[in-house]
Design a protein around this motif. Structure first.
Motif, PDB file in Angstrom:
ATOM      1  N   GLU A 336     -49.959  41.292  -6.903  1.00 40.64           N
ATOM      2  CA  GLU A 336     -49.807  40.509  -5.678  1.00 40.64           C
ATOM      3  C   GLU A 336     -49.666  39.004  -5.920  1.00 40.64           C
ATOM      4  N   GLU A 337     -49.369  38.608  -7.169  1.00 40.26           N
ATOM      5  CA  GLU A 337     -49.188  37.174  -7.424  1.00 40.26           C
ATOM      6  C   GLU A 337     -47.920  36.677  -6.739  1.00 40.26           C
ATOM      7  N   PRO A 338     -47.795  35.339  -6.555  1.00 42.89           N
ATOM      8  CA  PRO A 338     -46.581  34.830  -5.904  1.00 42.89           C
ATOM      9  C   PRO A 338     -45.328  35.134  -6.721  1.00 42.89           C
ATOM     10  N   ILE A 339     -44.216  35.234  -6.017  1.00 40.35           N
ATOM     11  CA  ILE A 339     -42.931  35.501  -6.656  1.00 40.35           C
ATOM     12  C   ILE A 339     -42.555  34.319  -7.557  1.00 40.35           C
ATOM     13  N   CYS A 340     -41.937  34.658  -8.683  1.00 40.88           N
ATOM     14  CA  CYS A 340     -41.592  33.661  -9.686  1.00 40.88           C
ATOM     15  C   CYS A 340     -40.283  32.953  -9.308  1.00 40.88           C
ATOM     16  N   ILE A 341     -40.209  31.593  -9.489  1.00 42.07           N
ATOM     17  CA  ILE A 341     -38.985  30.893  -9.084  1.00 42.07           C
ATOM     18  C   ILE A 341     -38.346  30.034 -10.170  1.00 42.07           C
ATOM     19  N   ASP A 342     -39.125  29.571 -11.129  1.00 43.47           N
ATOM     20  CA  ASP A 342     -38.631  28.595 -12.083  1.00 43.47           C
ATOM     21  C   ASP A 342     -38.202  29.301 -13.375  1.00 43.47           C
TER      22      ASP A 342
END
Ligand code: ZN
Ligand code: ZN
Ligand code: FE
Length: 755
Positions: A336-342
């Motif tokens: 449930e961690e935040p979605i990865c963007i970088d």
């Protein structure tokens, strides 16, 4: 006869920036034969129009009817000014400090015009994965600051080539002032790497990606609001590999399918589900899956809904235009961690989970997960309101002070208000880890910056342990704590423009009560000022607290023990469990908080009926219990009434469990037990609402809380209440789960300051 010429100045407000609004005004004015000008000012888009009254009237009418798809006009003010006898209609360039201090468009799915160009071999953007125009493309996720102009977006690294620049400058062009405008010469690029981020030199990274997916590999693919993890949805082994990598045992995976035709092969789609799938928001639609499809069986095990979305970026369209027509596309994160963007972050966090990466170099400033909707009670309703919807505001009935509402703990969404507009953030997720907490803080700062709002009040949940509550208490701004289920009630009222007190049936998992116990099965009478707790389920001990939520057999045991004491019957469903220590916890009141939660009652009844003893995702036991019912609810029910003449007004648990157990001992099937229980709740809820109506004269009922994601309960209760001549209100704009409570917190906060 002389034709009288007048000049009017219009001030237009709403979502009118970055959505092709000025070229639309330009084309419309010219078409009608009006002269004048259009420009951005700090209080809205200004249009000066000169011509005959008849032509001006036509302009007003067509302004409403023909406005660009992404725009929302909230007000048009008009006043007469002296004529200037212009000879033409012009667009006046905006100056740095005269941006429209108004609304920012959400990110929008690829439009049909751009899609046609994408697959047109003669077009200069043929197969260019970042094609867009003023009617489509990224917005919210690429904005770093305001005004919404290229230098303040992640497109600042890509100076326009001459051809793109001429499109950008031409008021007659579909790409006039399209900030993300780009082409293969000047715009962002994609490239493929191995799992360590080492580039794979190949002239055709997208074609290579398709073939790697076909071979069963897991790819991390950078998208619009973050990375997805993708595998071939027909390859069972690849799906299993992804489940292991992501730490997700059984929770269903979302699919991206080539087009609506392929979607129809996989699911039975109702007309409004097709509308949702093909909308500019392009959400995941949870629809009824068909049997015997070509999909891998482990996509959505034990679940009769399938999460489907259509491609919404040009890159997605290209990925699905080859040999693969269905991909698993799940948020790239662990659990449930935040979605990865970088890009660098992706290599760090995802390299152990994936085989390859498909990167691009257009930065994502604000992550935004895919939105999720479904159809219930003949309406499309959000389960997760995020990409495509955020930050489009919810409009309230009246203007109010600026409030920052920090939401709850699970499925967190924050809200910031200005005047009559409530800007809800994208889905932030469960505030249970550091990454999510950082994302939460960043989102608040970002919203404050891009909407230029300094809140007068910060509203938080009453739960002292929520990270959102702790954050609020650290702020210099005045704060207000709001009871969780009051916020649910106010949220439902706000989106339905209700102000006078209503009967709230709030059925939920967990929420901190005003008396320090855990609430969640509540009948409230209230409005956005205050509420009264009129009836509720008898509070039961939850042995182990959150441990019992993950192992519902503990909850089942607790409810059984309450009903029968030490002589409780030996049910097959509890065989082989370590019962004694749990009973000791209850007896000695060790870590056994009391709860009136309807979600926990569902857990208990599901388990005792033979349902799941331990769960892998939220509410799994209750969902599977509901899904045992194939058709109708039948006619067998028991009325579990609260006694409203009694001072306590409690719906007793003992008769519910006794009833259930006698049916179990009569060897009723789990299907029968499930339909008996659902129908009994429906009848009991409507009977209690009826008692409250008689007592108060209130005929309006608001339904909110996470338990109303139970389709049979929701639709059954809705029908029952309508039959009883109630006016019934529910959620269609924000989720009925905790993703919706920030909206309620805002209106309660506004009312608090008004007092
Ligand atoms: Zn377009
Ligand atoms: Zn270019
Ligand atoms: Fe809740």
């Amino acid at each position: 006869m002389t034709k009288s010429i007048t000049r009017h100045r219009l001030t237009i407000n709403g979502i009118v920036q970055g959505v092709g609004f000025r070229p639309f005004i330009y084309a419309l004015a010219r078409n009608i034969g009006l002269t004048g000008e259009v420009y951005n000012a700090s209080d809205g888009v200004k249009v000066e129009l000169e011509g005959s009254l008849q032509n001006l009237e036509e302009f007003h009418e067509r302004l409403r009817l023909e406005a660009p798809p992404l725009s929302t006009i909230t007000s048009v003010e008009s006043s007469e000014i002296p004529t200037r006898t212009d000879t033409e209609f012009r667009i006046i360039a905006s100056h740095d400090n005269t941006s429209v201090s108004t609304l920012i468009s959400p990110d929008v799915a690829l439009c049909q015009d751009c899609k046609n160009e994408l697959f047109d071999p003669t077009n200069r953007r043929f197969r260019y994965p970042f094609i867009n125009c003023t009617n489509c493309g990224p917005r919210y996720t690429i904005i770093e600051n305001i005004p919404y102009d290229r230098p303040f977006t992640s497109m600042k690294h890509f100076p326009l080539c001459e051809t793109c620049k001429s499109e950008y400058d031409d008021p007659a062009d579909r790409r006039f002032h399209a900030q993300p405008n780009a082409c293969v010469q000047c715009g962002p690029k994609v490239w493929l790497t191995d799992q360590q981020g080492g580039p794979i030199e190949d002239g055709h990274p997208i074609e290579k990606t398709i073939s790697l997916l076909s071979q069963g590999n897991i790819l991390a693919i950078k998208g619009l609001g973050g990375f997805h993890l993708a595998v071939d949805a027909k390859n069972e082994a690849a799906v299993q590999k992804l489940r292991q990598a992501k730490g997700r045992d059984e929770k269903p995976f979302a699919l991206m399918v080539r087009d609506i035709k392929i979607a129809r092969n996989l699911a039975t789609l109702k007309p409004d589900e097709v509308v949702a799938l093909t909308s500019i928001q392009s959400p995941i639609v949870l629809s009824k899956s068909k049997m015997n499809t070509s999909l891998a069986p482990n996509i959505a095990p034990g679940n009769d809904r399938l999460g489907i979305m259509l491609p919404y970026t040009p890159l997605h369209h290209l990925l699905l235009s080859g040999e693969l027509d269905v991909l698993v596309m799940t948020s790239a994160n662990y659990s449930e961690e935040p979605i990865c963007i970088d890009n660098d972050e992706a290599i760090e966090r995802l390299s152990s989970m994936v085989d390859y990466f498909l990167f691009h170099n257009r930065d994502i400033y604000l992550r935004s997960d895919d939105s999720v909707v479904w159809e219930m009670g003949e309406c499309i309703r959000p389960i997760r309101r995020s990409r495509g919807y955020a930050p489009r505001p919810i409009f309230l009935k009246q203007k109010g002070p600026s409030i920052l509402a920090v939401g709850g703990e699970l499925k967190n969404i924050v809200a910031l208000s200005k005047d009559e507009k409530v800007f809800l953030s994208q889905h932030i997720g469960d505030l249970e880890n550091l990454e999510a907490y950082e994302f939460f803080r960043m989102t608040i700062e970002h919203l404050k910056r891009i909407f230029e709002i300094e809140p007068d009040l910060v509203v938080h949940d009453l739960h002292p342990e929520y990270l959102s509550t702790k954050w609020a208490k650290d702020q210099a701004t005045p704060i207000l704590g709001v009871q969780h289920h009051h916020a649910h009630l106010a949220s439902c009222m706000a989106e339905n423009n209700l102000e006078e007190p209503v009967i709230g049936i709030i059925m939920d998992g967990t929420g901190f009560g005003s008396d320090g116990t855990i609430w969640g099965g509540e009948f409230l009478i209230g409005d956005a000022f205050k509420f009264e707790r009129k009836a509720y389920f008898e509070p039961m001990p939850l042995p182990g607290g959150s441990a019992a939520i993950k192992a519902p057999w503990r909850t089942g045991l607790s409810y059984l023990y309450h009903a029968f004491g030490n002589d409780f019957p030996e049910l097959p469903s509890l065989q082989g469990r370590q019962i004694k220590p749990i009973l000791q916890m209850i007896d000695q009141q060790i870590n056994s908080p009391l709860t009136s939660s309807c979600g926990r009652l569902f857990d208990a009844v599901a388990v005792l009926s033979g349902g799941r003893k331990e769960i892998r995702y939220e509410a799994q036991a209750a969902i599977e219990f509901m899904q045992t019912i194939r058709n109708e609810l039948g006619t067998d029910f028991t009325l579990f009434k609260s006694n409203l003449v009694d001072t306590y007004r409690i719906i007793r648990i003992k008769p519910i469990i006794e009833n259930l157990v006698s049916r179990i001992l009569d060897s009723n099937s789990i299907q029968h037990l499930s339909s008996w229980f659902h129908l009994s709740l429906i009848k009991s809820f409507s009977a209690t609402a009826d008692q409250l109506r008689q007592e108060t004269g209130i005929n309006k009922v608001a339904l909110s809380g996470g338990v109303f994601q139970n389709q049979l309960l929701f639709e059954g209760l809705l029908a029952e209440l309508l039959r009883d001549n109630f006016q019934v209100y529910s959620h269609t704009q924000v989720p009925t789960n905790d993703g919706g409570i920030a909206l309620g917190q805002v209106v309660i906060g506004q009312n608090y300051l008004r007092k």
